[in-house]
Design a protein around this motif. Structure first.
Motif, PDB file in Angstrom:
ATOM      1  N   VAL A  17       0.835  -1.205   0.000  1.00 29.20           N
ATOM      2  CA  VAL A  17       0.000   0.000   0.000  1.00 29.20           C
ATOM      3  C   VAL A  17       0.866   1.250   0.000  1.00 29.20           C
ATOM      4  O   VAL A  17       0.627   2.207  -0.750  1.00 29.20           O
ATOM      5  N   SER A  18       1.897   1.257   0.836  1.00 31.46           N
ATOM      6  CA  SER A  18       2.779   2.430   0.926  1.00 31.46           C
ATOM      7  C   SER A  18       3.463   2.695  -0.402  1.00 31.46           C
ATOM      8  O   SER A  18       3.563   3.849  -0.855  1.00 31.46           O
ATOM      9  N   MET A  19       3.931   1.640  -1.063  1.00 26.97           N
ATOM     10  CA  MET A  19       4.599   1.821  -2.346  1.00 26.97           C
ATOM     11  C   MET A  19       3.622   2.265  -3.435  1.00 26.97           C
ATOM     12  O   MET A  19       3.972   3.064  -4.310  1.00 26.97           O
ATOM     13  N   LEU A  20       2.392   1.757  -3.378  1.00 28.03           N
ATOM     14  CA  LEU A  20       1.389   2.187  -4.356  1.00 28.03           C
ATOM     15  C   LEU A  20       1.068   3.670  -4.189  1.00 28.03           C
ATOM     16  O   LEU A  20       0.823   4.371  -5.173  1.00 28.03           O
ATOM     17  N   HIS A  21       1.067   4.158  -2.949  1.00 30.48           N
ATOM     18  CA  HIS A  21       0.867   5.596  -2.728  1.00 30.48           C
ATOM     19  C   HIS A  21       1.991   6.395  -3.394  1.00 30.48           C
ATOM     20  O   HIS A  21       1.738   7.458  -3.987  1.00 30.48           O
ATOM     21  N   GLN A  22       3.209   5.910  -3.306  1.00 29.39           N
ATOM     22  CA  GLN A  22       4.332   6.601  -3.940  1.00 29.39           C
ATOM     23  C   GLN A  22       4.158   6.652  -5.458  1.00 29.39           C
ATOM     24  O   GLN A  22       4.399   7.690  -6.088  1.00 29.39           O
ATOM     25  N   VAL A  23       3.731   5.545  -6.036  1.00 28.32           N
ATOM     26  CA  VAL A  23       3.514   5.507  -7.484  1.00 28.32           C
ATOM     27  C   VAL A  23       2.389   6.462  -7.874  1.00 28.32           C
ATOM     28  O   VAL A  23       2.485   7.181  -8.879  1.00 28.32           O
ATOM     29  N   CYS A  24       1.312   6.471  -7.083  1.00 31.58           N
ATOM     30  CA  CYS A  24       0.201   7.379  -7.384  1.00 31.58           C
ATOM     31  C   CYS A  24       0.652   8.830  -7.350  1.00 31.58           C
ATOM     32  O   CYS A  24       0.234   9.642  -8.193  1.00 31.58           O
ATOM     33  N   ALA A  25       1.498   9.178  -6.379  1.00 28.50           N
ATOM     34  CA  ALA A  25       1.994  10.545  -6.292  1.00 28.50           C
ATOM     35  C   ALA A  25       2.746  10.920  -7.572  1.00 28.50           C
ATOM     36  O   ALA A  25       2.605  12.042  -8.092  1.00 28.50           O
ATOM     37  N   GLU A  26       3.525   9.984  -8.110  1.00 31.19           N
ATOM     38  CA  GLU A  26       4.257  10.241  -9.351  1.00 31.19           C
ATOM     39  C   GLU A  26       3.303  10.405 -10.531  1.00 31.19           C
ATOM     40  O   GLU A  26       3.508  11.271 -11.392  1.00 31.19           O
ATOM     41  N   LEU A  27       2.245   9.586 -10.562  1.00 37.91           N
ATOM     42  CA  LEU A  27       1.298   9.649 -11.677  1.00 37.91           C
ATOM     43  C   LEU A  27       0.389  10.871 -11.584  1.00 37.91           C
ATOM     44  O   LEU A  27      -0.133  11.331 -12.597  1.00 37.91           O
ATOM     45  N   GLU A  28       0.182  11.368 -10.399  1.00 37.55           N
ATOM     46  CA  GLU A  28      -0.580  12.609 -10.245  1.00 37.55           C
ATOM     47  C   GLU A  28       0.250  13.803 -10.695  1.00 37.55           C
ATOM     48  O   GLU A  28      -0.287  14.775 -11.245  1.00 37.55           O
ATOM     49  N   GLU A  29       1.562  13.730 -10.487  1.00 42.36           N
ATOM     50  CA  GLU A  29       2.445  14.821 -10.898  1.00 42.36           C
ATOM     51  C   GLU A  29       2.732  14.767 -12.395  1.00 42.36           C
ATOM     52  O   GLU A  29       2.775  15.803 -13.073  1.00 42.36           O
ATOM     53  N   LEU A  30       2.929  13.542 -12.915  1.00 42.00           N
ATOM     54  CA  LEU A  30       3.190  13.355 -14.338  1.00 42.00           C
ATOM     55  C   LEU A  30       2.219  12.289 -14.854  1.00 42.00           C
ATOM     56  O   LEU A  30       2.535  11.101 -14.883  1.00 42.00           O
ATOM     57  N   PRO A  31       1.000  12.695 -15.253  1.00 43.43           N
ATOM     58  CA  PRO A  31      -0.049  11.728 -15.618  1.00 43.43           C
ATOM     59  C   PRO A  31       0.334  10.853 -16.806  1.00 43.43           C
ATOM     60  O   PRO A  31       0.772  11.348 -17.852  1.00 43.43           O
ATOM     61  N   ARG A  32       0.178   9.555 -16.617  1.00 47.62           N
ATOM     62  CA  ARG A  32       0.396   8.571 -17.661  1.00 47.62           C
ATOM     63  C   ARG A  32      -0.558   7.401 -17.439  1.00 47.62           C
ATOM     64  O   ARG A  32      -1.073   7.210 -16.346  1.00 47.62           O
ATOM     65  N   VAL A  33      -0.769   6.620 -18.490  1.00 55.61           N
ATOM     66  CA  VAL A  33      -1.547   5.388 -18.364  1.00 55.61           C
ATOM     67  C   VAL A  33      -0.801   4.436 -17.436  1.00 55.61           C
ATOM     68  O   VAL A  33       0.435   4.354 -17.476  1.00 55.61           O
ATOM     69  N   ALA A  34      -1.535   3.710 -16.599  1.00 52.65           N
ATOM     70  CA  ALA A  34      -0.920   2.754 -15.683  1.00 52.65           C
ATOM     71  C   ALA A  34      -1.450   1.353 -15.957  1.00 52.65           C
ATOM     72  O   ALA A  34      -2.661   1.154 -16.103  1.00 52.65           O
ATOM     73  N   LEU A  35      -0.539   0.391 -16.043  1.00 51.09           N
ATOM     74  CA  LEU A  35      -0.895  -1.015 -16.158  1.00 51.09           C
ATOM     75  C   LEU A  35      -0.520  -1.691 -14.845  1.00 51.09           C
ATOM     76  O   LEU A  35       0.613  -1.536 -14.370  1.00 51.09           O
ATOM     77  N   ILE A  36      -1.459  -2.412 -14.246  1.00 55.11           N
ATOM     78  CA  ILE A  36      -1.216  -3.081 -12.971  1.00 55.11           C
ATOM     79  C   ILE A  36      -1.312  -4.584 -13.186  1.00 55.11           C
ATOM     80  O   ILE A  36      -2.339  -5.086 -13.660  1.00 55.11           O
ATOM     81  N   ILE A  37      -0.254  -5.295 -12.840  1.00 54.31           N
ATOM     82  CA  ILE A  37      -0.195  -6.735 -13.071  1.00 54.31           C
ATOM     83  C   ILE A  37       0.454  -7.411 -11.875  1.00 54.31           C
ATOM     84  O   ILE A  37       1.244  -6.789 -11.148  1.00 54.31           O
ATOM     85  N   GLY A  38       0.128  -8.660 -11.644  1.00 49.46           N
ATOM     86  CA  GLY A  38       0.734  -9.414 -10.561  1.00 49.46           C
ATOM     87  C   GLY A  38       1.885 -10.260 -11.062  1.00 49.46           C
ATOM     88  O   GLY A  38       1.831 -10.812 -12.163  1.00 49.46           O
ATOM     89  N   GLU A  39       2.931 -10.365 -10.273  1.00 47.11           N
ATOM     90  CA  GLU A  39       4.051 -11.233 -10.621  1.00 47.11           C
ATOM     91  C   GLU A  39       3.631 -12.688 -10.426  1.00 47.11           C
ATOM     92  O   GLU A  39       2.970 -13.029  -9.451  1.00 47.11           O
ATOM     93  N   GLY A  40       3.999 -13.541 -11.371  1.00 44.33           N
ATOM     94  CA  GLY A  40       3.625 -14.948 -11.272  1.00 44.33           C
ATOM     95  C   GLY A  40       2.271 -15.204 -11.889  1.00 44.33           C
ATOM     96  O   GLY A  40       1.868 -14.539 -12.849  1.00 44.33           O
ATOM     97  N   THR A  41       1.549 -16.146 -11.321  1.00 45.76           N
ATOM     98  CA  THR A  41       0.270 -16.580 -11.897  1.00 45.76           C
ATOM     99  C   THR A  41      -0.932 -16.108 -11.091  1.00 45.76           C
ATOM    100  O   THR A  41      -2.018 -16.672 -11.202  1.00 45.76           O
ATOM    101  N   THR A  42      -0.751 -15.076 -10.276  1.00 45.25           N
ATOM    102  CA  THR A  42      -1.848 -14.521  -9.487  1.00 45.25           C
ATOM    103  C   THR A  42      -1.807 -13.009  -9.557  1.00 45.25           C
ATOM    104  O   THR A  42      -0.734 -12.405  -9.408  1.00 45.25           O
ATOM    105  N   PHE A  43      -2.959 -12.390  -9.781  1.00 47.83           N
ATOM    106  CA  PHE A  43      -3.025 -10.918  -9.725  1.00 47.83           C
ATOM    107  C   PHE A  43      -2.841 -10.478  -8.277  1.00 47.83           C
ATOM    108  O   PHE A  43      -1.837  -9.871  -7.924  1.00 47.83           O
TER     109      PHE A  43
END
Length: 248
Positions: A34-60
């Motif tokens: 959760v903490s790391m996702l907040h950091q990513v969101c802060a970056e995307l709010e400052e520099l808006p870009r499309v985001a792709l969210i995927i899980g490592e391995g065979t589980t989202f």
């Protein structure tokens, strides 16, 4: 030895790939994630870009971290640990694409619901089993899922523990598409390509207007259109369209 980050981010010029990276825990959403996702969101709010969210391995994401949930008390619930980050993801300026392989359950499903698009694989499974654990789907599903699939079907998932298979999820448009697991990330990038081919400002404003309160329309639509009418991008795109039409 330093532990691997629980979220791995690949930052590109026009998009960001966000990889949930706890495969040993089936990418269960914990506080560190959760903490790391907040950091990513802060970056995307400052520099808006499309985001792709995927899980490592065979589980989202097989859900929220049950060990952490069991230890949480009422003050943790009131702080909205997961609901806040999922709502922040939903409100990102540019569209988000959830790439769902395997299980997307509980908090994992709620993360998927917060995305603007969802692409799955034949082994995708989506559901909210929280009442079976003595809690509710409080990170967005109890209200967002009804908006996505309608009240009767949402209640089957939320109240009766129904877990949807991939074809069932696509049938109710919870999944936009189903592709083979090996093609999942490529399918996400193909959709991102279509999005970034549009006017970035028009996409941003369209997303904002889509989620705006109904009573704000049509005034905010007219204001947004007034802004777009004055952009150089609008003039360039319309001129190119007219030139092509003339040649045809």
């Amino acid at each position: 030895m330093n532990a691997a980050p629980v979220v791995v981010v690949e930052s590109l010029e026009d998009r960001v790939v966000i990889r949930l990276n706890r495969p040993e825990a089936r990418n269960a959403v914990n506080q560190a994630m959760v903490s790391m996702l907040h950091q990513v969101c802060a970056e995307l709010e400052e520099l808006p870009r499309v985001a792709l969210i995927i899980g490592e391995g065979t589980t989202f994401a097989a859900g929220a971290d049950i060990g952490e949930l069991r230890a949480r008390g009422h003050l943790d619930a009131l702080s909205g640990i997961n609901s806040a980050i999922f709502d922040r993801i939903r409100r990102l300026p540019m569209p988000t694409i959830g790439l769902l392989d395997g299980y997307a359950l509980g908090g994992g499903a709620e993360l998927a619901y917060a995305c603007d698009f969802r692409i799955g694989t034949p082994r995708t499974r989506i559901g909210n089993p929280e009442p079976g654990l003595g809690i509710i789907a409080a990170a967005g599903a109890v209200w967002r899922l009804g908006e996505l699939v309608g009240e009767p079907f949402a209640k089957e998932i939320l109240l009766a523990g129904r877990v949807l298979k991939a074809d069932e999820a696509r049938e109710v448009r919870l999944l936009n598409d189903i592709v083979d697991p090996g093609e999942l990330e490529a399918a996400g990038h193909a959709l991102a390509d279509r999005i970034v081919g549009q006017s970035a400002l028009a996409v941003r404003l369209s997303k904002s207007l889509f989620h705006a309160p109904r009573g704000a329309h049509p005034l905010i639509d007219d204001i947004a259109q007034a802004v777009l009418f004055e952009t150089e991008d609008k003039r360039t795109r319309m001129t190119a369209f007219l030139d092509r039409s003339t040649k045809d």
